[in-house]
Design a protein around this motif. Sequence first.
Motif, short mmCIF file in Angstrom:
data_model
loop_
_atom_site.label_atom_id
_atom_site.label_comp_id
_atom_site.label_asym_id
_atom_site.label_seq_id
_atom_site.Cartn_x
_atom_site.Cartn_y
_atom_site.Cartn_z
N UNK A 1 0.86 -1.18 0.00
CA UNK A 1 0.00 0.00 0.00
C UNK A 1 0.90 1.24 0.00
N UNK A 2 0.48 2.28 -0.69
CA UNK A 2 1.33 3.47 -0.76
C UNK A 2 0.66 4.74 -0.25
N UNK A 3 -0.62 4.64 0.18
CA UNK A 3 -1.28 5.85 0.66
C UNK A 3 -1.32 6.92 -0.41
N UNK A 4 -0.90 8.13 -0.04
CA UNK A 4 -0.89 9.24 -1.00
C UNK A 4 0.47 9.44 -1.65
N UNK A 5 1.40 8.53 -1.41
CA UNK A 5 2.76 8.69 -1.92
C UNK A 5 2.88 8.25 -3.37
N UNK A 6 3.86 8.83 -4.05
CA UNK A 6 4.31 8.40 -5.37
C UNK A 6 5.78 8.03 -5.24
N UNK A 7 6.12 6.85 -5.74
CA UNK A 7 7.48 6.35 -5.55
C UNK A 7 8.24 6.29 -6.87
N UNK B 1 12.58 6.17 -3.38
CA UNK B 1 12.27 7.52 -2.90
C UNK B 1 10.80 7.82 -3.12
N UNK B 2 10.22 8.64 -2.20
CA UNK B 2 8.87 9.12 -2.42
C UNK B 2 8.91 10.49 -3.08
N UNK B 3 7.74 11.11 -3.23
CA UNK B 3 7.65 12.38 -3.97
C UNK B 3 8.35 13.53 -3.29
N UNK B 4 8.66 13.40 -2.00
CA UNK B 4 9.38 14.45 -1.26
C UNK B 4 10.87 14.20 -1.23
N UNK B 5 11.32 13.08 -1.83
CA UNK B 5 12.74 12.73 -1.82
C UNK B 5 13.18 11.94 -0.62
#
Length: 455
Positions: free
Chosen positions: A393-399, A407-411
């Motif tokens: 599951x990734x929730x609201x993240x983009x990997x 890394x996620x969208x915030x680095x």
Amino acid sequence: MPLTRRGFTGMLVATAVTPAPLRAQDDPVLAAIRSPLYGTSSEFAKGMVFLRERGNPDVVPALLTSMRFSRGRQGRIAEVMDELAGQKFGTDWFEWMLWQERNPQIVPHPSLIPFKREVLLGIDENFDVFLKPEHLAREQMKIRFEEIAWGGVRKDGIPSLDNPDLLPAAKADYLKDDDLVFGISINGDTRAYPLRIMGWHEMFNEVIGGVPVALAYCTLCGSGILFETKVTGRRKPLVFGSSGFLYRSNKLMFDRETHSLWNQYTGNPVVGPLVDSGIELKQRPVVITSWGAWKASHPKTRVLSLNTGHRRDYGSGVVYQDYFSSAELMFPALVDQSRHRQKDYVFAIRQFGAARAWPLDAFEEKSIINDAIANTPLVLIGNPSKRTVRAYERGAHQFEQRGETLLDETGQTWTVTETALERVDGKTLPRVAGHISYWFAWDNYLGDAATVYGG
């Protein structure tokens, strides 16, 4: 030489069948469909004339069984089948089985049940525990009796491994780094089960990390699925074995307590006492990867010993070598090949009230796929060269992946584990159970009820 479907069928047609006692005096249809296997030349000729004049295709499923196991009478049987069904498949058992799957509106004559029981018990009398007449009525089964096929082995002819011996990784010198393994980790208990061993056994029953589980590996459909075997309302965990039967080229496993037959692909009982129990086995995450990769990331893993209690050739690339290298199926199953070839690999998830598959070759262009199943966002991490996919599951993240770093969208960096994705601040994203499968099995069992990732 690659194994072909025609060659395997021909081998089975020649298999000897020993008659079991059965009274057919009161049923002329039963007497006629028995005649190819058990009748004299005169009885056989009269039986075929009777069925042709009767003119009803409801006996084709029984004649299909007769044709598969008869010696020297297949051509005459096929002529009658061709006429009754309006087809021209001749003695091609494979095509007749596909025709049968395509025509569920044809309800077999009631004599199919006693006749097919007789034939199968002639192969192995132990099949009787699966084929009690009271469980074979059409309305009591979740699958079609006429489509249950003998897989070429007797009950437990493919023996399960029950609490087998394990070795520490350092002592598993029989394994090559590129050997594929099923990797499992539950509550810190980490184990590897090489496919070169599991292909001979197709099932283990274990307790891993305190959780009773069974790995149901159907070599024919390329799927190894890890199921929890402790079921609500039952005192003991279920223990599974291989029945010797198939349904649409998928193994029918059985539980040793009730001898119900189960669909390996869905984890549901389909024939027997548990049919109406509502049980669907819960899946646990399992991954296929190379022994070298698993050992490097899990140095304290344990792995199957060669001392299984059975004599088999557990060498690399030995078990089912011809089948795995062929594009053909060994047993019949309808499949839509307009999008994917029947033995292309997919990664399959059935969770959150939905089902979705990701072609393994989708991970050749990128190892990270951000997607969703139903309304649950997922991230999938794959490596097709090792047949490896893990889903979380990734929730609201983009990997994304940069080198070896996730890394996620915030680095921010995440660590991949067998149970979750973990961030340095302690946040976790849970793993989602899934498994590898050949396309034909996914398409045949789920079809329009599932979605497929298209890129």
